[in-house]
Design an enzyme around this catalytic site. Structure first.
Site, mmCIF file in Angstrom:
data_model
loop_
_atom_site.group_PDB
_atom_site.id
_atom_site.type_symbol
_atom_site.label_atom_id
_atom_site.label_comp_id
_atom_site.label_asym_id
_atom_site.label_seq_id
_atom_site.Cartn_x
_atom_site.Cartn_y
_atom_site.Cartn_z
ATOM 1 N N GLU A 52 -16.411 5.478 5.369
ATOM 2 C CA GLU A 52 -15.735 4.869 6.499
ATOM 3 C C GLU A 52 -15.678 5.829 7.650
ATOM 4 O OE1 GLU A 52 -11.537 4.769 5.503
ATOM 5 O OE2 GLU A 52 -11.631 6.656 4.466
ATOM 6 N N LYS A 67 -3.165 6.621 1.497
ATOM 7 C CA LYS A 67 -2.851 6.828 3.071
ATOM 8 C C LYS A 67 -1.894 8.129 3.138
ATOM 9 C CE LYS A 67 -2.874 4.331 7.208
ATOM 10 N NZ LYS A 67 -4.333 4.410 7.632
ATOM 11 N N ARG A 90 0.854 -1.350 0.082
ATOM 12 C CA ARG A 90 0.135 0.118 0.010
ATOM 13 C C ARG A 90 0.862 1.330 -0.089
ATOM 14 N NH1 ARG A 90 -4.247 0.259 4.682
ATOM 15 N NH2 ARG A 90 -2.594 0.891 5.903
#
Ligand SMILES: *Cc1c(COP(=O)(O)O)cnc(C)c1O
Length: 297
Positions: free
Chosen positions: A183, A150, A50
């Site tokens: 989320e 992220k 990721r």
């Protein structure tokens, strides 16, 4: 505490980045939150993959090959003598000038790694569950910098969390531009209805959590329930039998009150309990070994 910065280890007091680092000036960078259980780093490959994808998405050249970043993470945990740890890996754009031009960050990216003791919700929250509220802050659209990166730009999440705190809740739910649930401020969300488990798809605008993916696997393998990815409004949460959140820090934890509505029986439900148990068993029996690198994964 030993901190890794750009190839060196230093004491906490000496662990500093420049005021000209674009990570500081603009939130220009990416990060990972990773856990170690019982001397093994949980799903390290997933986190590194990721990180690599986030770096590509923001045109950031990682200062080291992934393999060397992996070694640096292991070494940081080892030097701090930790068995159970929370690891924060940060890569910033590096030192530039006061402008936005990333080409001015000539020295390349800054990479630092902190390995600390874990701080999680007190155990009682895993039995009683969390109180959640819907935030007024909307999830970024897919036409913007994707929520899948992220990134160090965490202000929306921080303000959403502040709304939760102001409402006496522990977490905030973010809806996306179409009003569907995406989320929480730092966790993915699931709900259970009539024995079926649902979670928003990546197209809802989510950070695709490592824990989310593990829980989807465990649900299938251990409970025989295949999680269904679908878009849903927050009203589906209000009518759910159980709601739970997943994230590296929180692991698996129930949400028992949302916007003043009691969810199910108002405590951690039976399926969530099963998933918490399976997650903890799995987390403690897998991972990249820190202290016995010769041993197979
Ligand atoms: C990190 C994060 C998550 C959870 O991802 P994990 O890999 O499970 O820790 C969920 N949402 C946001 C916004 C995050 O930053």
């Amino acid at each position: 505490m030993k901190i890794y910065i750009d190839g060196k280890f230093c004491e906490k007091e000496d662990a500093k980045v420049s005021v000209f680092d674009h990570g500081v000036l603009y939130g220009d960078g990416i990060f990972e939150g990773i856990r170690a259980y019982n001397g093994r780093i949980f799903r390290l490959e997933d986190h590194l993959q990721r990180l690599d994808e986030s770096a590509r998405a923001i045109l950031l050249k990682l200062p080291l090959p992934i393999k060397d970043i992996e070694k640096a993470i292991i070494e940081t945990v080892r030097l701090n003598n930790l068995k159970d740890a929370y690891i924060r890996l940060v890569v910033t754009r590096g030192i530039g000038d006061l402008g936005l031009d990333m080409r001015k960050c000539k020295g390349g990216a800054t990479l630092f790694i902190i390995a600390d003791k874990i701080e999680l919700y007190p155990e009682e929250f895993y039995e009683k569950g969390l109180t959640l509220v819907t935030s007024t802050i909307r999830q970024k659209g897919l036409d913007q910098v994707t929520p899948g990166v992220k990134s160090l730009n965490y202000l929306a999440n921080i303000l959403a969390r502040a709304e939760a705190t102001a409402a006496g809740a522990q977490e905030a739910i973010l809806l996306n531009a179409t009003g569907h649930v995406s989320e929480c401020s730092g966790d993915n969300i699931f709900y259970i209805k009539d024995g079926r488990i649902f979670t928003p798809p990546t197209s809802a605008g989510i950070l695709v959590g490592v824990t989310r993916n593990v829980v989807m696997e465990l649900s299938h393998e251990k409970l025989g329930i295949k999680v269904i990815e679908r878009n849903f409004p927050r009203y589906d949460l209000y009518g759910a039998d159980e709601v739970f959140l997943t994230g590296t820090g929180a692991e698996v934890i129930a949400g028992v009150k949302i916007d003043g509505r009691v969810i199910g029986k108002g405590a951690c439900g039976p399926i969530t309990k099963q998933l918490i148990k399976h997650f903890r068993e799995y987390a403690n029996s897998t991972g990249t070994p820190v202290y016995e690198t010769a041993k197979a994964k």
